[in-house]
Design a protein around this motif. Structure first.
Motif, short mmCIF file in Angstrom:
data_model
loop_
_atom_site.label_atom_id
_atom_site.label_comp_id
_atom_site.label_asym_id
_atom_site.label_seq_id
_atom_site.Cartn_x
_atom_site.Cartn_y
_atom_site.Cartn_z
N ASP A 101 0.80 -1.24 0.00
CA ASP A 101 0.00 0.00 0.00
C ASP A 101 0.83 1.28 0.00
N VAL A 102 2.13 1.17 -0.20
CA VAL A 102 2.97 2.36 -0.27
C VAL A 102 3.36 2.58 -1.73
N THR A 103 3.22 3.81 -2.21
CA THR A 103 3.73 4.15 -3.54
C THR A 103 4.50 5.46 -3.45
N ILE A 149 11.08 4.20 0.30
CA ILE A 149 10.68 5.21 1.30
C ILE A 149 11.85 6.10 1.71
N ASP A 156 4.65 12.55 -0.78
CA ASP A 156 4.71 11.09 -0.59
C ASP A 156 4.56 10.72 0.89
N ASN A 160 1.57 8.39 2.29
CA ASN A 160 1.92 7.04 2.76
C ASN A 160 1.95 6.91 4.28
N ALA A 163 -0.17 3.94 5.79
CA ALA A 163 0.36 2.61 5.43
C ALA A 163 1.67 2.33 6.16
#
Ligand code: ZN
Length: 177
Positions: A101-103, A149, A156, A160, A163
């Motif tokens: 679930d992280v982009t 990350i 971002d 994020n 998540a």
């Protein structure tokens, strides 16, 4: 390499420390390596990824698998990979199987070449553009202990936050105080 059962390898998620280690070169090309790669390809497919690096299954060795088309014939195992002739710059959204679930919007070289060894130790070279080039750079980062990350913009970070909190197991604010 310590004794492992390759068929039992499972996906490792952030913040597992193995994802932060610099992976060691592969020196021995044996049946175990083949089984590890087969299991990694299986996990990659199961989780609908286009690439998976060994640290993501808990093994700190310089190996990744990828397949950017989804065709079984395009499965590729890359051992001790090196990237050269990185050129251009494209920004694109990236996810990671270790960061569900992280982009993150990532800048990557648009094209590059990869030199690596196959499961028998034989050297091969490939040229990559677009998705393949992006995938190789992402997987090589894994072998150097880097994650998407590490390069988050403020936007971002905000997008994020939830998540990452979930993954990092920080206590969630309770509704009833
Ligand atoms: Zn990843």
């Amino acid at each position: 390499m310590k004794q492992i059962d390759p068929s039992r390898l499972e996906l490792v998620l952030h913040p597992d420390p193995v994802l932060r280690r610099t992976a060691a070169r592969v020196e021995r090309f044996d049946g175990t390596l083949e089984k590890i790669a087969a299991r990694m390809l299986e996990l990659m497919r199961q989780h609908k990824g286009i690439g998976l690096a060994a640290p993501q299954v808990g093994l700190s060795i310089r190996l990744f698998v990828f397949n950017v088309t989804g065709e079984p014939g395009d499965d590729c195992v890359c051992i001790n990979p090196e990237l050269t002739e990185l050129a251009g710059d494209v920004e694109g959204e990236e996810g990671c199987l270790s960061l569900p679930d992280v982009t993150v919007q990532m800048h990557r070289a648009a094209t590059c070449r990869m030199r690596a060894q196959d499961l028998t130790g034989k050297a091969f070279e490939r040229a990559g553009t677009e998705l393949a080039a992006r995938c190789w750079q992402h997987e090589l980062d894994h072998l150097n202990g880097k994650l998407i990350i590490d390069n988050m913009s403020e936007a971002d970070k905000i997008a994020n936050r939830r998540a990452l909190k979930q993954l990092e197991g920080k206590p969630k604010k309770s509704a009833a105080r």
